[in-house]
Motif scaffolding. Structure first.
Motif, PDB file in Angstrom:
ATOM      1  N   ARG A 190      -2.457   6.783   5.328  1.00  0.00           N
ATOM      2  CA  ARG A 190      -3.443   6.079   6.155  1.00  0.00           C
ATOM      3  C   ARG A 190      -3.679   6.806   7.485  1.00  0.00           C
ATOM      4  N   ARG A 211      -7.920   5.007  -3.236  1.00  0.00           N
ATOM      5  CA  ARG A 211      -7.383   3.685  -2.890  1.00  0.00           C
ATOM      6  C   ARG A 211      -6.118   3.853  -2.064  1.00  0.00           C
ATOM      7  N   GLN A 250      -2.791   1.910  -0.653  1.00  0.00           N
ATOM      8  CA  GLN A 250      -1.993   0.719  -0.901  1.00  0.00           C
ATOM      9  C   GLN A 250      -1.972  -0.157   0.353  1.00  0.00           C
ATOM     10  N   PRO A 251      -1.881  -1.484   0.191  1.00  0.00           N
ATOM     11  CA  PRO A 251      -1.917  -2.375   1.358  1.00  0.00           C
ATOM     12  C   PRO A 251      -0.735  -2.194   2.296  1.00  0.00           C
ATOM     13  N   HIS A 252       0.382  -1.717   1.780  1.00  0.00           N
ATOM     14  CA  HIS A 252       1.521  -1.390   2.635  1.00  0.00           C
ATOM     15  C   HIS A 252       2.393  -0.364   1.918  1.00  0.00           C
ATOM     16  N   ARG A 270       5.907  -6.086   5.949  1.00  0.00           N
ATOM     17  CA  ARG A 270       4.659  -6.438   6.627  1.00  0.00           C
ATOM     18  C   ARG A 270       4.931  -7.433   7.748  1.00  0.00           C
ATOM     19  N   GLY A 276       1.499   0.893   9.731  1.00  0.00           N
ATOM     20  CA  GLY A 276       0.668   1.154   8.559  1.00  0.00           C
ATOM     21  C   GLY A 276       0.348   2.603   8.323  1.00  0.00           C
ATOM     22  N   ASP A 282       1.120   4.206   4.737  1.00  0.00           N
ATOM     23  CA  ASP A 282       0.596   3.640   3.499  1.00  0.00           C
ATOM     24  C   ASP A 282      -0.074   4.757   2.697  1.00  0.00           C
TER      25      ASP A 282
END
Length: 468
Positions: A72, A91, A93-95, A114, A213, A216
């Motif tokens: 990220r 894509r 990943q959210p975390h 998180r 973050g 990620d």
């Protein structure tokens, strides 16, 4: 990606710039120079753009030469994807979450918590990391805290080995193998023992320790040619850039009007061509750059060979049935360092996995049959379902010079964008970006190269105005 003004009054309007190399660095530089109004020609020896991030066909299966993921925190790279219109084809990943496999054990998930700020977001993961004993976990937490104070821009840290630093901070061989090298080998293409402390600090501080973050993981959902090369060609063409693929730069000769760039067909099949340019961006690997840079650029080019190179090997395994639901996983103390699921929609009921082996000095020259057998056996030991699946196809791709060797002392060998010849500019992840040899480093180098070219052309215009 910031876009300079593209108006006739811009200082570079109508000036000719040749960009040699169609990887991420060259694509970035060409876009920014076209935005500024320059007439840009992009020369690439392959038939497609993308550089090291390209794809090819293997019996109807589209195969990437290497498995490229991003984080990220790769802000410039992600901005390039937005500019190319391909950001939705990857894509994130959210975390941060990495399944870690070891032979005979259930997967252990290494994940950030998180809601916790950095560096506390990693403390629960390290405290519960069952591949280390309790004492090793405590020491790992302390070392992670100490690593936050290591300045990646301090030249003295580049002279030191990350492995040496880890040993000084209580990290034994098992902790290095099972924890630190999970990241170091993948990010720097070399184990901690042989890695620059400065570059390791850049990876761990920027990617994992400073912002929750930042680490990620992002991965492509399509072949790399569809993520980078093809959308880049469409956009560059729309901006008026002449894209000359299948052409190899043979010589670059400075003269009183700028530069003469001699190109020929990459396979020697077509006649040579010569173009005139007011500036040239060399966005090619160090060996090619050293060959093309004229002697007047200085003796530093002789040092670029000393950067060396580190190989990556990818073993491709196609099974007749699914063997894992994991999109990717790391493995410890196994020949299969990282495993990626790259199964296309056109392969229902089957599964296509790629085993990525970084720092592959010991395996780069191994016979393909031996590599596929070793990795298939390793995958069967890590993923139980693979033991009963039938292997339909197996093959190997090799990247002998995947990255430069990111060892102690390399910062002094990495050149800046500007050379001693005004208007001749370097780009590429191997140049002195302050970052490792990554896609983010490549894009950052393209930004810097464009800045140097624009400053040179503006200065040349001012000098010309002063003589009138």
């Amino acid at each position: 990606m910031a876009t300079p003004s593209n108006t006739p009054s811009a200082p570079v309007a109508g000036r000719d710039v040749c960009v040699v190399g169609g990887g991420l660095a060259g694509i970035t530089a060409a876009l920014l120079l076209a935005d500024a109004g320059a007439r840009v020609t992009l020369v690439e020896r392959r038939n497609e753009l993308g550089g090291a991030t390209y794809s090819f066909d293997h019996d109807g299966l589209v195969v990437d030469t290497g498995q490229h993921v991003f984080l990220r925190c790769y802000g410039r790279y992600r901005a390039l994807l937005e500019r190319l219109g391909s950001a939705d084809l990857a894509r994130i990943q959210p975390h941060f979450r990495v399944p870690v496999l070891s032979h005979g054990r259930a997967p252990h998930v290494l994940a950030r918590t998180r809601g916790l700020p950095a560096p506390a977001h990693l403390l629960p993961a390290l405290a519960r990391y069952r591949l280390l004993d309790a004492r090793e976990r405590v020491r790992a937490i302390a070392a992670a805290g100490a690593l936050r104070t290591v300045d990646p821009d301090d030249a003295a840290n580049d002279e030191r080995s990350f492995g040496e630093w880890l040993a000084e901070h209580g990290q034994g061989p098992r902790a290095v193998r099972r924890l630190w090298d999970l990241i170091t080998v993948a990010a720097l293409n070399t184990p901690a023992q042989h890695a620059s402390l400065a570059l390791a600090a850049r990876v761990f501080r920027t990617g994992l320790l400073e912002r929750a973050g930042a680490g990620d993981i992002g991965r492509p959902l399509v072949p790399l040619a569809d993520l980078h090369g093809r959308p880049a060609r469409r956009l560059l063409t729309r901006l008026g850039v002449r894209v000359a693929t299948g052409r190899r730069a043979e010589r670059i000769r400075p003269d009183v009007t700028g530069f003469r760039v001699v190109t020929g067909g990459s396979g020697g099949r077509t006649a040579q061509d010569e173009m005139l340019a007011d500036a040239v961006v060399l966005a090619v690997p160090p060996r090619a750059a050293a060959r093309l840079v004229p002697p007047a650029a200085g003796a530093a080019r002789d040092d670029w060979h000393r950067l060396g190179s580190s190989p990556i090997v990818n073993v491709h395994l196609r099974y007749d049935s699914p063997v894992t639901r994991l999109p990717f996983a790391a493995a410890v103390e196994s020949p299969a360092q990282w495993i990626f699921d790259r199964t296309p929609d056109s392969m229902p009921g089957e599964q296509y996995l790629v085993v990525s082996i970084s720092a592959a000095d010991d395996t780069i020259a191994a016979p393909a049959a031996r590599l596929t057998a070793v990795c298939a056996e390793a995958v069967a030991g890590l993923l139980p379902a693979a033991r009963s699946a039938r292997l339909l196809d197996a093959f190997v791709t090799r990247e002998p010079r995947a990255t430069f060797r990111q060892a102690p002392g390399t910062r002094a060998l990495r050149p800046g964008a500007a050379t001693r010849i005004p208007g001749l500019v370097l780009a590429g992840a191997w140049t002195d970006t302050g970052w490792p040899d990554t896609m983010e480093g490549a894009v950052r180098s393209g930004h810097r190269a464009a800045d140097v070219v624009l400053a040179h052309l503006a200065s040349a215009d001012r000098t010309l105005e002063g003589t009138r």
